[in-house]
Design an enzyme around this catalytic site. Structure first.
Site, PDB file in Angstrom:
ATOM      1  CE1 TYR A  83       1.080  -0.321   4.406  1.00 38.73           C
ATOM      2  CE2 TYR A  83       0.088   1.855   4.365  1.00 38.73           C
ATOM      3  CZ  TYR A  83       0.873   0.923   4.997  1.00 38.73           C
ATOM      4  OH  TYR A  83       1.458   1.218   6.202  1.00 38.73           O
ATOM      5  CE  LYS A 103       3.176   3.127   3.070  1.00 39.06           C
ATOM      6  NZ  LYS A 103       3.224   3.139   4.528  1.00 39.06           N
ATOM      7  CD  GLU A 116       9.775   1.390  10.630  1.00 40.90           C
ATOM      8  OE1 GLU A 116       9.504   2.330   9.893  1.00 40.90           O
ATOM      9  OE2 GLU A 116       9.877   0.203  10.232  1.00 40.90           O
ATOM     10  CG  LEU A 123       8.112   2.046   5.024  1.00 43.30           C
ATOM     11  CD1 LEU A 123       7.959   0.929   4.012  1.00 43.30           C
ATOM     12  CD2 LEU A 123       6.807   2.738   5.286  1.00 43.30           C
TER      13      LEU A 123
HETATM   14  N1  PMP Z   1       7.295   3.527   9.172  1.00 41.06           N
HETATM   15  C1  PMP Z   1       6.164   2.804   9.139  1.00 41.06           C
HETATM   16  C2  PMP Z   1       6.157   1.437   9.741  1.00 41.06           C
HETATM   17  C3  PMP Z   1       5.004   3.342   8.551  1.00 41.06           C
HETATM   18  O1  PMP Z   1       3.868   2.616   8.502  1.00 41.06           O
HETATM   19  C4  PMP Z   1       5.045   4.660   8.014  1.00 41.06           C
HETATM   20  C5  PMP Z   1       3.836   5.298   7.406  1.00 41.06           C
HETATM   21  N2  PMP Z   1       3.122   4.484   6.559  1.00 41.06           N
HETATM   22  C6  PMP Z   1       6.250   5.371   8.085  1.00 41.06           C
HETATM   23  C7  PMP Z   1       7.355   4.765   8.663  1.00 41.06           C
HETATM   24  C8  PMP Z   1       6.366   6.758   7.534  1.00 41.06           C
HETATM   25  O2  PMP Z   1       6.385   6.736   6.123  1.00 41.06           O
HETATM   26  P1  PMP Z   1       5.934   7.990   5.255  1.00 41.06           P
HETATM   27  O3  PMP Z   1       6.742   9.137   5.696  1.00 41.06           O
HETATM   28  O4  PMP Z   1       6.201   7.583   3.851  1.00 41.06           O
HETATM   29  O5  PMP Z   1       4.468   8.189   5.553  1.00 41.06           O
END
Ligand code: PMP
Length: 293
Positions: free
Chosen positions: A37, A152, A185, A210
């Site tokens: 996603y 993702k 994270e 991610l």
């Molecule tokens: N880490 C994880 C596990 C996430 O789910 C997300 C957001 N979907 C992020 C980091 C942040 O990613 P982004 O800045 O692309 O929203």
């Protein structure tokens, strides 16, 4: 009198009423969480950092050997059409691609099936003024995920459990740590600390996290502003000594984190670097969504 339009979503080639939108029970996303996603921000009909989101989407799909359901141009047209039909110009786009519908069996379908594409849009859930200016709290939580967190995937159960633990503790986010004690994270955000020398520390964007699109932009903005960054995992001992902490994501932008478990970060108030980056990021979004101003 303004009439509220019926909410419309996109499912496999059709624009449908949201409350009637459905996928087949043998969609592999439903059966195996076999899909990926993206969550992307639209501001004033402009996709924020769209290119980076498309690059990540293509990469996630490639890593799982799922085909792109259609071209990026076509996806962008569908998104614009969804905004038109919902009479919205800004919001959060949720886009999901799964391997498609096939009789339930673990291996990929022998006869390839078309990947399934679902897109929904919602008004952006903006963090409150209080969260942005006073900061938020977090808990620490074990990271029990698989070892390809760079993909993702919609397989988010460990993230769901960690976020639920945060909600039950009455805080915004769970900061995840490995068995070795390194912080990776947040359950749905990237995380950072600032050390006593004013250096930002964050986990490198490898298979253990991610790689957030917001993270990427934020680090570029930091470098431009000559704020030093070290992409290296940090520990609880580092958190205890940190002057500042913060998190980032597409929907949260940047939120200062002022308390983690029982540890007060710095003075307990948002720090200078977090506030500076918050401002730079808001300007970045503003410049993209109002290019003429
Ligand atoms: N880490 C994880 C596990 C996430 O789910 C997300 C957001 N979907 C992020 C980091 C942040 O990613 P982004 O800045 O692309 O929203």
């Amino acid at each position: 009198m303004t009439v509220t339009p019926t909410r419309i979503s996109y499912v496999n080639g059709r624009y449908v009423r949201h409350n009637e939108a459905a996928v087949h029970i043998e969609d592999r996303g439903y059966q195996f969480a076999d899909g990926v996603y993206e969550a992307i921000l639209m501001e004033n009909h402009v996709l924020i950092d769209g290119k980076q989101h498309w690059t990540r989407l293509k990469r996630s799909l490639k890593e799982l050997s799922i085909a792109m359901p259609c071209s990026v141009n076509t996806i962008e047209s569908i998104i614009q059409e969804l905004f038109r039909r919902n009479r919205m110009k800004s919001g959060t786009i949720y886009l999901q691609v799964t391997r498609g519908v096939a009789k339930r069996d673990h291996p990929f379908p022998k006869k390839p099936v078309p990947p399934a594409l679902v897109i929904t849009i919602t008004p952006r859930k903006t963090p409150s003024e209080k969260e942005r200016t006073l900061g938020v709290h977090a808990i620490t939580h074990p990271d029990i995920r698989w070892l390809r967190r760079d993909i993702k995937t919609i397989s988010l159960l460990p993230n769901v459990l960690a976020k639920q633990a945060a909600v039950e503790a009455g805080v915004r986010e769970a900061w995840l740590y490995t068995d070795e004690g390194f912080f990776t994270e947040g359950s749905s955000t990237n995380i950072y600390i600032v050390d006593a020398k004013g250096v930002i520390h964050t986990h490198p964007a490898n298979e253990m996290i991610l790689g957030g699109v917001t993270r990427d932009t934020m680090l570029k903005l930091a470098k431009k502003a000559r704020i030093p960054v070290i992409e290296k995992p940090f520990t609880l001992a580092d958190i205890k000594k940190a002057k500042e902490a913060f998190l980032t994501s597409t929907t949260a932008f940047l939120l200062p984190v002022v308390k983690i478990d029982k540890i007060t970060i710095g003075t307990g108030k948002p720090g200078k670097i977090a506030s500076q980056l918050q401002e730079l990021y808001a300007k970045h979004v503003q410049a993209l969504s109002n290019p003429k101003k």
